[in-house]
Design a protein around this motif. Structure first.
Motif, PDB file in Angstrom:
ATOM      1  N   ALA A 197       0.829  -1.212   0.000  1.00 53.86           N
ATOM      2  CA  ALA A 197       0.000   0.000   0.000  1.00 53.86           C
ATOM      3  C   ALA A 197       0.861   1.258   0.000  1.00 53.86           C
ATOM      4  O   ALA A 197       0.511   2.276  -0.614  1.00 53.86           O
ATOM      5  CB  ALA A 197      -0.932   0.003   1.214  1.00 53.86           C
ATOM      6  N   GLU A 198       1.977   1.196   0.684  1.00 51.89           N
ATOM      7  CA  GLU A 198       2.923   2.315   0.727  1.00 51.89           C
ATOM      8  C   GLU A 198       3.486   2.579  -0.667  1.00 51.89           C
ATOM      9  O   GLU A 198       3.564   3.736  -1.115  1.00 51.89           O
ATOM     10  CB  GLU A 198       4.045   1.970   1.707  1.00 51.89           C
ATOM     11  CG  GLU A 198       5.146   2.977   1.857  1.00 51.89           C
ATOM     12  CD  GLU A 198       6.266   2.433   2.740  1.00 51.89           C
ATOM     13  OE1 GLU A 198       7.349   3.058   2.762  1.00 51.89           O
ATOM     14  OE2 GLU A 198       6.083   1.376   3.394  1.00 51.89           O
ATOM     15  N   LYS A 199       3.854   1.515  -1.385  1.00 51.96           N
ATOM     16  CA  LYS A 199       4.390   1.655  -2.730  1.00 51.96           C
ATOM     17  C   LYS A 199       3.352   2.268  -3.666  1.00 51.96           C
ATOM     18  O   LYS A 199       3.664   3.179  -4.453  1.00 51.96           O
ATOM     19  CB  LYS A 199       4.849   0.300  -3.263  1.00 51.96           C
ATOM     20  CG  LYS A 199       5.469   0.371  -4.647  1.00 51.96           C
ATOM     21  CD  LYS A 199       6.028  -0.978  -5.085  1.00 51.96           C
ATOM     22  CE  LYS A 199       6.701  -0.875  -6.462  1.00 51.96           C
ATOM     23  NZ  LYS A 199       7.291  -2.173  -6.867  1.00 51.96           N
ATOM     24  N   THR A 200       2.131   1.796  -3.565  1.00 55.99           N
ATOM     25  CA  THR A 200       1.060   2.336  -4.410  1.00 55.99           C
ATOM     26  C   THR A 200       0.862   3.819  -4.159  1.00 55.99           C
ATOM     27  O   THR A 200       0.726   4.611  -5.095  1.00 55.99           O
ATOM     28  CB  THR A 200      -0.253   1.575  -4.155  1.00 55.99           C
ATOM     29  OG1 THR A 200      -0.079   0.200  -4.525  1.00 55.99           O
ATOM     30  CG2 THR A 200      -1.400   2.169  -4.964  1.00 55.99           C
ATOM     31  N   ALA A 201       0.847   4.210  -2.892  1.00 55.17           N
ATOM     32  CA  ALA A 201       0.674   5.628  -2.541  1.00 55.17           C
ATOM     33  C   ALA A 201       1.808   6.466  -3.100  1.00 55.17           C
ATOM     34  O   ALA A 201       1.589   7.571  -3.622  1.00 55.17           O
ATOM     35  CB  ALA A 201       0.579   5.785  -1.026  1.00 55.17           C
ATOM     36  N   LEU A 202       3.027   5.975  -3.016  1.00 43.49           N
ATOM     37  CA  LEU A 202       4.174   6.705  -3.535  1.00 43.49           C
ATOM     38  C   LEU A 202       4.108   6.832  -5.058  1.00 43.49           C
ATOM     39  O   LEU A 202       4.437   7.884  -5.620  1.00 43.49           O
ATOM     40  CB  LEU A 202       5.471   6.018  -3.111  1.00 43.49           C
ATOM     41  CG  LEU A 202       5.811   6.150  -1.622  1.00 43.49           C
ATOM     42  CD1 LEU A 202       6.874   5.130  -1.219  1.00 43.49           C
ATOM     43  CD2 LEU A 202       6.281   7.566  -1.287  1.00 43.49           C
ATOM     44  N   GLN A 203       3.674   5.790  -5.722  1.00 45.51           N
ATOM     45  CA  GLN A 203       3.514   5.854  -7.177  1.00 45.51           C
ATOM     46  C   GLN A 203       2.482   6.916  -7.558  1.00 45.51           C
ATOM     47  O   GLN A 203       2.676   7.676  -8.517  1.00 45.51           O
ATOM     48  CB  GLN A 203       3.097   4.491  -7.725  1.00 45.51           C
ATOM     49  CG  GLN A 203       4.205   3.439  -7.665  1.00 45.51           C
ATOM     50  CD  GLN A 203       3.731   2.043  -7.984  1.00 45.51           C
ATOM     51  OE1 GLN A 203       2.575   1.682  -7.698  1.00 45.51           O
ATOM     52  NE2 GLN A 203       4.607   1.236  -8.563  1.00 45.51           N
ATOM     53  N   GLN A 204       1.395   6.965  -6.798  1.00 50.14           N
ATOM     54  CA  GLN A 204       0.361   7.972  -7.059  1.00 50.14           C
ATOM     55  C   GLN A 204       0.901   9.381  -6.831  1.00 50.14           C
ATOM     56  O   GLN A 204       0.602  10.301  -7.608  1.00 50.14           O
ATOM     57  CB  GLN A 204      -0.858   7.701  -6.193  1.00 50.14           C
ATOM     58  CG  GLN A 204      -1.591   6.423  -6.556  1.00 50.14           C
ATOM     59  CD  GLN A 204      -2.663   6.042  -5.542  1.00 50.14           C
ATOM     60  OE1 GLN A 204      -2.668   6.516  -4.413  1.00 50.14           O
ATOM     61  NE2 GLN A 204      -3.573   5.161  -5.952  1.00 50.14           N
ATOM     62  N   MET A 205       1.697   9.561  -5.782  1.00 51.34           N
ATOM     63  CA  MET A 205       2.278  10.875  -5.500  1.00 51.34           C
ATOM     64  C   MET A 205       3.271  11.272  -6.574  1.00 51.34           C
ATOM     65  O   MET A 205       3.318  12.442  -6.990  1.00 51.34           O
ATOM     66  CB  MET A 205       2.927  10.867  -4.112  1.00 51.34           C
ATOM     67  CG  MET A 205       1.931  10.675  -2.978  1.00 51.34           C
ATOM     68  SD  MET A 205       2.719  10.506  -1.358  1.00 51.34           S
ATOM     69  CE  MET A 205       3.008  12.229  -0.946  1.00 51.34           C
ATOM     70  N   LEU A 206       4.043  10.328  -7.086  1.00 47.48           N
ATOM     71  CA  LEU A 206       4.967  10.632  -8.166  1.00 47.48           C
ATOM     72  C   LEU A 206       4.207  11.035  -9.431  1.00 47.48           C
ATOM     73  O   LEU A 206       4.720  11.779 -10.270  1.00 47.48           O
ATOM     74  CB  LEU A 206       5.865   9.424  -8.470  1.00 47.48           C
ATOM     75  CG  LEU A 206       6.965   9.121  -7.451  1.00 47.48           C
ATOM     76  CD1 LEU A 206       7.726   7.869  -7.883  1.00 47.48           C
ATOM     77  CD2 LEU A 206       7.934  10.281  -7.287  1.00 47.48           C
ATOM     78  N   GLY A 207       2.993  10.547  -9.537  1.00 48.68           N
ATOM     79  CA  GLY A 207       2.160  10.898 -10.691  1.00 48.68           C
ATOM     80  C   GLY A 207       1.766  12.364 -10.720  1.00 48.68           C
ATOM     81  O   GLY A 207       1.289  12.863 -11.746  1.00 48.68           O
ATOM     82  N   THR A 208       1.971  13.079  -9.605  1.00 50.80           N
ATOM     83  CA  THR A 208       1.659  14.505  -9.562  1.00 50.80           C
ATOM     84  C   THR A 208       2.836  15.364 -10.008  1.00 50.80           C
ATOM     85  O   THR A 208       2.720  16.578 -10.111  1.00 50.80           O
ATOM     86  CB  THR A 208       1.243  14.938  -8.145  1.00 50.80           C
ATOM     87  OG1 THR A 208       2.376  14.873  -7.256  1.00 50.80           O
ATOM     88  CG2 THR A 208       0.127  14.072  -7.600  1.00 50.80           C
ATOM     89  N   CYS A 209       3.986  14.731 -10.259  1.00 44.50           N
ATOM     90  CA  CYS A 209       5.197  15.492 -10.604  1.00 44.50           C
ATOM     91  C   CYS A 209       5.106  16.093 -12.013  1.00 44.50           C
ATOM     92  O   CYS A 209       4.451  15.538 -12.883  1.00 44.50           O
ATOM     93  CB  CYS A 209       6.416  14.587 -10.508  1.00 44.50           C
ATOM     94  SG  CYS A 209       6.761  13.973  -8.834  1.00 44.50           S
TER      95      CYS A 209
END
Length: 209
Positions: A197-209
């Motif tokens: 779940a942590e990895k998924t959240a980080l991937q989503q946050m990177l998607g805002t870059c």
């Protein structure tokens, strides 16, 4: 420490200022790798069920240690991340202001400011630090060469607690990209594991870059 030397040397190019659309330019932790590099580093981390806090104590991550002269780690971060900061002979701030990127708030009293460990100590413990020496945990808790420490509002730091990005993210969405890059850099440098779940959240946050 896996991969840390190259990453740290790259980072030492500057403790860069970055500008937020919703806030002023400010000092910050060392500039993390780019979003594309962060995505590659994230893919290289081990995903597994998080460990327990059995045996954990903040005392096992000694902080704040003396960094230079009379200045300890907290005081160095306050100087770095503040604007117009002046300190006395014991390195205590006597003037200055601090902008908290987590919640877009500004303070002129350093007692209202916390120094956040981007990857919390308990989170590190559950992700692999329980097997480290105390000397390595001390280094982790005081590391100024990577993006592990940042001055933020006490309220936002305490709201975050020991939670990872699947459970807590800054209310200021403008910093989700760099927060994810900070987090990944720390975990990658220290070869810490992460949950699915942590990895998924980080991937989503990177998607805002």
């Amino acid at each position: 420490m896996r991969r840390s030397i190259t990453a740290a040397v790259t980072a030492l190019a500057a403790t860069a200022a970055f500008t937020l659309s919703a806030g002023p330019a400010l000092a910050s932790p060392p500039t993390p790798p780019s979003a594309s590099t962060a995505a590659t580093e994230l893919a290289g981390l081990t995903v597994k069920t998080e460990g327990s806090t059995t045996g954990y104590s903040r005392d096992k991550f000694p902080h704040w240690i003396t960094q230079s002269g009379s200045c300890d780690t907290r005081e160095e971060v306050l100087k770095r991340d503040g604007t117009g900061v002046k300190v006395d002979s014991s390195c205590q701030p006597t003037a200055g202001s601090w902008y908290s990127v987590y919640d877009k708030t500004t303070f002129t009293d350093s007692s209202d400011v916390d120094i956040d460990h981007i990857v919390p100590l308990a989170e590190a413990w559950k992700s692999g630090a329980s097997g480290w020496t105390q000397a390595k945990r001390q280094e982790f808790a005081n590391n100024l060469t990577i993006s592990q420490l940042i001055a933020v509002s006490a309220s936002s730091n305490r709201s975050k607690g020991d939670r990872d990005p699947s459970e807590w993210q800054p209310t200021n969405t403008a910093v989700h990209c760099i927060y994810a890059r900070y987090w990944i850099w720390v975990k990658y440098t220290y070869n810490l594991s992460l949950q699915s779940a942590e990895k998924t959240a980080l991937q989503q946050m990177l998607g805002t870059c």
